[in-house]
Motif scaffolding. Structure first.
Motif, mmCIF file in Angstrom:
data_model
loop_
_atom_site.group_PDB
_atom_site.id
_atom_site.type_symbol
_atom_site.label_atom_id
_atom_site.label_comp_id
_atom_site.label_asym_id
_atom_site.label_seq_id
_atom_site.Cartn_x
_atom_site.Cartn_y
_atom_site.Cartn_z
ATOM 1 N N ASP A 17 71.601 63.696 22.521
ATOM 2 C CA ASP A 17 70.780 64.142 23.645
ATOM 3 C C ASP A 17 69.325 64.172 23.190
ATOM 4 O O ASP A 17 68.810 65.192 22.761
ATOM 5 N N TRP A 18 68.655 63.012 23.300
ATOM 6 C CA TRP A 18 67.307 62.870 22.787
ATOM 7 C C TRP A 18 66.240 62.898 23.867
ATOM 8 O O TRP A 18 65.046 62.859 23.564
ATOM 9 N N GLY A 19 66.627 62.916 25.107
ATOM 10 C CA GLY A 19 65.647 62.844 26.178
ATOM 11 C C GLY A 19 65.404 61.405 26.597
ATOM 12 O O GLY A 19 65.646 60.459 25.841
ATOM 13 N N ALA A 20 64.900 61.231 27.798
ATOM 14 C CA ALA A 20 64.757 59.891 28.382
ATOM 15 C C ALA A 20 63.745 59.020 27.658
ATOM 16 O O ALA A 20 63.831 57.791 27.699
ATOM 17 N N ASP A 21 62.776 59.630 26.982
ATOM 18 C CA ASP A 21 61.704 58.856 26.363
ATOM 19 C C ASP A 21 61.946 58.547 24.895
ATOM 20 O O ASP A 21 61.092 57.965 24.232
ATOM 21 N N ALA A 22 63.118 58.927 24.359
ATOM 22 C CA ALA A 22 63.355 58.770 22.924
ATOM 23 C C ALA A 22 63.493 57.323 22.497
ATOM 24 O O ALA A 22 63.257 56.980 21.352
ATOM 25 N N ARG A 61 69.018 73.187 19.229
ATOM 26 C CA ARG A 61 68.258 71.958 19.466
ATOM 27 C C ARG A 61 68.726 70.860 18.508
ATOM 28 O O ARG A 61 68.894 69.704 18.909
ATOM 29 N N GLU A 100 58.931 66.482 23.185
ATOM 30 C CA GLU A 100 59.758 65.313 23.493
ATOM 31 C C GLU A 100 59.667 64.342 22.316
ATOM 32 O O GLU A 100 58.573 63.960 21.903
ATOM 33 N N GLU A 133 71.931 69.337 19.642
ATOM 34 C CA GLU A 133 71.728 68.428 20.768
ATOM 35 C C GLU A 133 71.362 67.034 20.263
ATOM 36 O O GLU A 133 71.852 66.018 20.774
#
Length: 226
Positions: A194-199, A186, A152, A189
């Motif tokens: 699309d980095w993920g919720a914690d980026a 990846r 992440e 993305e």
């Protein structure tokens, strides 16, 4: 005009140029799209610091009364404070002067060294080589963890991965970051935000940063690579 290095954390554009530096050849990868990529890193850094906002139709503008302390970022913030700009317009204005001052910062920090050489035994020149700080290796390991190991990402690493991918230079990192189908997927993305919720911490900051990088990526990827 030379921009002096600062003693605090290096900017995102410094990290990106350091990654693009190729120690084996002493060259910078992706020179043909470099000013767009470096400009994208400056905009992303402004967004991550809460200094940038987006308006209608994807335009970007400075957040009033919230300038960055770094002189290099402040120059871009001043330009965007005049009026909202399209991302491509901003990149074309901000990006071209960056290579020299950013490279000077990396040399001053010791991340890249200069080595005097002679060409044909007559002409003096300088060559670039890997510095003494090992910071490039650490940055590359961070990018490898998110692209290869699926870790992440922190926001800065996600932005670096996105811009590195958009520059078209990732195949040149094959020894450290294998150029495989999962890595390519990846990286795409990240390009798309699309980095993920914690980026990124706040949702607004995450949205602005993703918008900036996504628009920068769109501008970079249509440029010729030759």
């Amino acid at each position: 005009m030379t921009i002096e290095p600062r003693s605090d954390t290096p900017t995102l554009v410094e990290d990106l140029l350091l990654l693009l530096f190729q120690p084996a050849s002493g060259t910078i990868a992706g020179e043909n799209t470099l000013f767009y990529v470096l400009g994208g890193a400056v905009l992303a850094d402004l967004a991550l610091g809460g200094h940038l906002s987006t308006t209608d139709r994807g335009r970007v503008s400075s957040v009033a009364d919230h300038p960055p302390t770094d002189d290099l970022l402040r120059s871009a913030w001043n330009y965007l404070a005049e009026k909202p700009r399209g991302v491509q317009t901003a990149l074309a204005a901000i990006g071209p002067p960056l290579r020299g001052p950013v490279l000077e910062r990396l040399i001053a920090r010791g991340d890249i060294d200069q080595e005097p050489r002679r060409v044909l035994g007559l002409f003096r020149t300088t060559a670039l080589r890997d510095g003494r700080t090992e910071r490039r290796a650490r940055l590359l390991a961070d990018v490898r963890r998110v692209l290869v190991d699926g870790a992440e990402p922190q926001a800065r690493v996600a932005a670096l991965a996105a811009l590195l991918s958009a520059s078209g230079t990732l195949p040149q990192f094959h020894r450290e970051i294998p150029w495989t189908s999962p890595v390519i997927s990846r990286a795409k993305e990240f390009e798309q935000g699309d980095w993920g919720a914690d980026a990124a911490g706040a949702a607004v900051t995450r949205t602005v940063t993703a918008t900036v990088v996504n628009n920068a990526v769109a501008a970079i990827t249509v440029l010729p690579r030759g």
